[in-house]
Design a protein around this motif. Structure first.
Motif, PDB file in Angstrom:
ATOM      1  N   MET A   1     -29.370  49.346  26.724  1.00 28.60           N
ATOM      2  CA  MET A   1     -29.789  47.819  26.020  1.00 28.60           C
ATOM      3  C   MET A   1     -30.383  47.385  27.760  1.00 28.60           C
ATOM      4  SD  MET A   1     -29.588  46.334  23.349  1.00 28.60           S
ATOM      5  CE  MET A   1     -29.262  44.965  22.544  1.00 28.60           C
ATOM      6  N   PRO A   2     -31.888  46.820  27.248  1.00 27.39           N
ATOM      7  CA  PRO A   2     -32.833  46.458  26.255  1.00 27.39           C
ATOM      8  C   PRO A   2     -33.622  47.368  25.626  1.00 27.39           C
ATOM      9  CG  PRO A   2     -32.955  45.073  28.026  1.00 27.39           C
ATOM     10  CD  PRO A   2     -32.702  46.541  28.862  1.00 27.39           C
ATOM     11  N   ILE A   3     -33.486  47.116  24.624  1.00 22.14           N
ATOM     12  CA  ILE A   3     -34.423  48.599  23.814  1.00 22.14           C
ATOM     13  C   ILE A   3     -36.064  47.406  23.295  1.00 22.14           C
ATOM     14  CG2 ILE A   3     -34.802  49.898  21.990  1.00 22.14           C
ATOM     15  CD1 ILE A   3     -32.091  50.482  21.849  1.00 22.14           C
ATOM     16  N   THR A  25     -41.090  47.665  31.894  1.00 21.50           N
ATOM     17  CA  THR A  25     -38.985  47.596  32.092  1.00 21.50           C
ATOM     18  C   THR A  25     -39.216  47.008  33.232  1.00 21.50           C
ATOM     19  OG1 THR A  25     -39.839  50.002  31.418  1.00 21.50           O
ATOM     20  CG2 THR A  25     -37.878  50.179  33.520  1.00 21.50           C
ATOM     21  N   PRO A  36     -33.091  49.154  36.011  1.00 18.55           N
ATOM     22  CA  PRO A  36     -34.647  50.433  34.876  1.00 18.55           C
ATOM     23  C   PRO A  36     -33.434  51.391  34.193  1.00 18.55           C
ATOM     24  CG  PRO A  36     -34.749  49.999  37.103  1.00 18.55           C
ATOM     25  CD  PRO A  36     -33.571  49.185  36.605  1.00 18.55           C
ATOM     26  N   GLU A  37     -32.213  51.434  34.333  1.00 12.01           N
ATOM     27  CA  GLU A  37     -31.825  53.172  33.783  1.00 12.01           C
ATOM     28  C   GLU A  37     -31.043  52.284  32.588  1.00 12.01           C
ATOM     29  OE1 GLU A  37     -31.062  51.794  37.282  1.00 12.01           O
ATOM     30  OE2 GLU A  37     -32.649  53.546  37.324  1.00 12.01           O
ATOM     31  N   ALA A  38     -30.897  50.944  32.277  1.00  9.88           N
ATOM     32  CA  ALA A  38     -30.251  51.041  31.422  1.00  9.88           C
ATOM     33  C   ALA A  38     -31.569  50.243  30.235  1.00  9.88           C
ATOM     34  CB  ALA A  38     -29.763  49.759  30.999  1.00  9.88           C
ATOM     35  N   THR A  39     -32.871  50.518  30.610  1.00  8.26           N
ATOM     36  CA  THR A  39     -33.996  49.899  29.502  1.00  8.26           C
ATOM     37  C   THR A  39     -34.652  51.166  29.321  1.00  8.26           C
ATOM     38  OG1 THR A  39     -34.435  47.815  31.816  1.00  8.26           O
ATOM     39  CG2 THR A  39     -35.908  48.952  29.301  1.00  8.26           C
ATOM     40  N   ILE A  40     -34.565  50.992  27.736  1.00  5.57           N
ATOM     41  CA  ILE A  40     -35.644  52.092  27.102  1.00  5.57           C
ATOM     42  C   ILE A  40     -36.488  51.587  26.223  1.00  5.57           C
ATOM     43  CG2 ILE A  40     -35.488  53.462  25.202  1.00  5.57           C
ATOM     44  CD1 ILE A  40     -32.507  53.193  25.295  1.00  5.57           C
ATOM     45  N   VAL A  41     -38.358  52.192  26.527  1.00  7.74           N
ATOM     46  CA  VAL A  41     -38.860  52.050  25.817  1.00  7.74           C
ATOM     47  C   VAL A  41     -39.752  52.573  25.070  1.00  7.74           C
ATOM     48  CG1 VAL A  41     -41.737  50.928  26.268  1.00  7.74           C
ATOM     49  CG2 VAL A  41     -40.040  50.069  27.805  1.00  7.74           C
TER      50      VAL A  41
ATOM     51  N   TRP D  51     -41.149  58.346  24.509  1.00  8.09           N
ATOM     52  CA  TRP D  51     -40.104  57.657  25.021  1.00  8.09           C
ATOM     53  C   TRP D  51     -39.506  57.010  26.477  1.00  8.09           C
ATOM     54  CZ3 TRP D  51     -34.920  58.667  27.056  1.00  8.09           C
ATOM     55  CH2 TRP D  51     -34.096  57.804  26.833  1.00  8.09           C
ATOM     56  N   ALA D  52     -38.882  56.408  27.008  1.00  6.11           N
ATOM     57  CA  ALA D  52     -38.789  55.926  28.721  1.00  6.11           C
ATOM     58  C   ALA D  52     -38.042  55.566  28.481  1.00  6.11           C
ATOM     59  CB  ALA D  52     -40.157  54.981  28.939  1.00  6.11           C
ATOM     60  N   GLN D  53     -37.401  55.665  30.007  1.00 11.74           N
ATOM     61  CA  GLN D  53     -35.702  54.848  30.409  1.00 11.74           C
ATOM     62  C   GLN D  53     -36.171  55.349  32.035  1.00 11.74           C
ATOM     63  OE1 GLN D  53     -32.581  56.700  28.866  1.00 11.74           O
ATOM     64  NE2 GLN D  53     -31.052  55.328  29.677  1.00 11.74           N
ATOM     65  N   GLY D  54     -35.922  54.260  32.409  1.00  9.78           N
ATOM     66  CA  GLY D  54     -35.781  53.729  34.080  1.00  9.78           C
ATOM     67  C   GLY D  54     -37.061  53.925  33.797  1.00  9.78           C
ATOM     68  N   GLY D  55     -38.286  53.284  32.883  1.00 11.56           N
ATOM     69  CA  GLY D  55     -39.875  52.424  33.466  1.00 11.56           C
ATOM     70  C   GLY D  55     -40.742  54.131  33.748  1.00 11.56           C
TER      71      GLY D  55
ATOM     72  N   GLU F   7     -35.091  44.058  21.801  1.00 12.23           N
ATOM     73  CA  GLU F   7     -33.550  44.132  21.321  1.00 12.23           C
ATOM     74  C   GLU F   7     -33.180  43.434  23.032  1.00 12.23           C
ATOM     75  OE1 GLU F   7     -32.553  46.270  17.567  1.00 12.23           O
ATOM     76  OE2 GLU F   7     -33.026  47.635  19.550  1.00 12.23           O
ATOM     77  N   LEU F   8     -31.715  42.135  22.863  1.00 18.79           N
ATOM     78  CA  LEU F   8     -31.194  42.100  23.945  1.00 18.79           C
ATOM     79  C   LEU F   8     -30.183  41.799  23.316  1.00 18.79           C
ATOM     80  CD1 LEU F   8     -34.505  39.332  25.374  1.00 18.79           C
ATOM     81  CD2 LEU F   8     -32.868  41.561  26.566  1.00 18.79           C
ATOM     82  N   TRP F   9     -29.302  41.641  24.655  1.00 15.77           N
ATOM     83  CA  TRP F   9     -27.826  41.216  24.266  1.00 15.77           C
ATOM     84  C   TRP F   9     -28.192  39.544  23.809  1.00 15.77           C
ATOM     85  CZ3 TRP F   9     -25.127  44.608  28.136  1.00 15.77           C
ATOM     86  CH2 TRP F   9     -24.486  45.637  27.459  1.00 15.77           C
ATOM     87  N   TRP F  51     -23.173  46.332  19.419  1.00 20.08           N
ATOM     88  CA  TRP F  51     -23.826  47.775  20.006  1.00 20.08           C
ATOM     89  C   TRP F  51     -22.455  48.470  20.374  1.00 20.08           C
ATOM     90  CZ3 TRP F  51     -24.507  49.543  25.149  1.00 20.08           C
ATOM     91  CH2 TRP F  51     -26.060  50.064  25.636  1.00 20.08           C
TER      92      TRP F  51
END
Lengths: 63, 63, 63, 63, 63, 63
Positions: A1-3, A25, A36-41, D51-55, F7-9, F51
């Motif tokens: 989270m966030p997504i 991000t 950044p690690e918790a953020t998914i795009v 799909w990206a995580q951590g930017g 999507e955010l908390w 979540w």
């Protein structure tokens, strides 16, 4: 989270997605105070045949 | 706004999507009191291999 | 299948959703050749605070 | 209802999806007290380019 | 990744969601060969007023 | 198009959403070559009860 889910018309390049992922991000981390690690795009390509506005398919109204 | 997302099994024709976009947009405009220009319809094809009901993939239970 | 998801601004009445569900289901059944029982319509209310266009929240640009 | 949507990286086999649909449906039926027939599971493959995580895109950080 | 999204009628308890999250995560880890930490499960409550099948709102056809 | 869904908390402020909408729209316009008017950003609050990661609800593992 966030997504974050980004729907774009098919045809954007890998470089554009890379840059979008980086900038989005960074914005989410700074503004929503997460890591950044918790953020998914996630990117989802949409064909113009699959998208309508004003009741008409984009494939038939744009070029 | 509004955004309408229609998930259909893969195989519907361009003509069917065109007609669905037209009729759904008209319904949304009339009933929810918005404009055609503000109404977006997005189609997403789902393969029968990617859809299960009753615990079984549709590709293995329908023809 | 099909699944239709309708995102509307918060405030549409039960009567409007009932009528939208009826008309959209009829359109999907007739055009995509499926049955009413197989057709699902889901409504999701979106607050104007949660929706932006042109970079600005709808709650701050519309009334 | 319920509808379960599973986003996986592209490459999972038909056998894995079949087994996931079976086990998830069973869990939902037992825990949420519904029927298998009312339970829909939809799979959506996501490419690592999307799909990206951590930017960073997963296609450029994993193998 | 994977991301699992579960739409349920409003009213399921915290205990049911906890158990669903545990069992679905276990299934995804075992069958899709991923880790629990990489597996996200999101629940979305849907009111019966917001869900239609057969063209009628569930709030008006079920009890 | 494009449509960005964030999507955010639950708990982010109106000011944070306003700033996110502004910055994300700017990024999408610059990088994907579209217009602000064509760019929609939708926020969806997710409660920690809804979540799970690692098989456990965030409401029971974070504070």
């Amino acid at each position: 989270m966030p997504i974050v889910r980004v729907e774009l018309w098919t045809g954007r390049t890998q470089a554009q997605k890379r840059e979008l992922a980086r900038v989005i991000t960074e914005a989410v981390v700074n503004i929503a105070h997460t890591t950044p690690e918790a953020t998914i795009v996630i990117f989802q390509d949409i064909d113009k045949e699959d998208w309508a506005q004003g009741g008409a398919l984009a494939s038939e109204t744009t070029e």
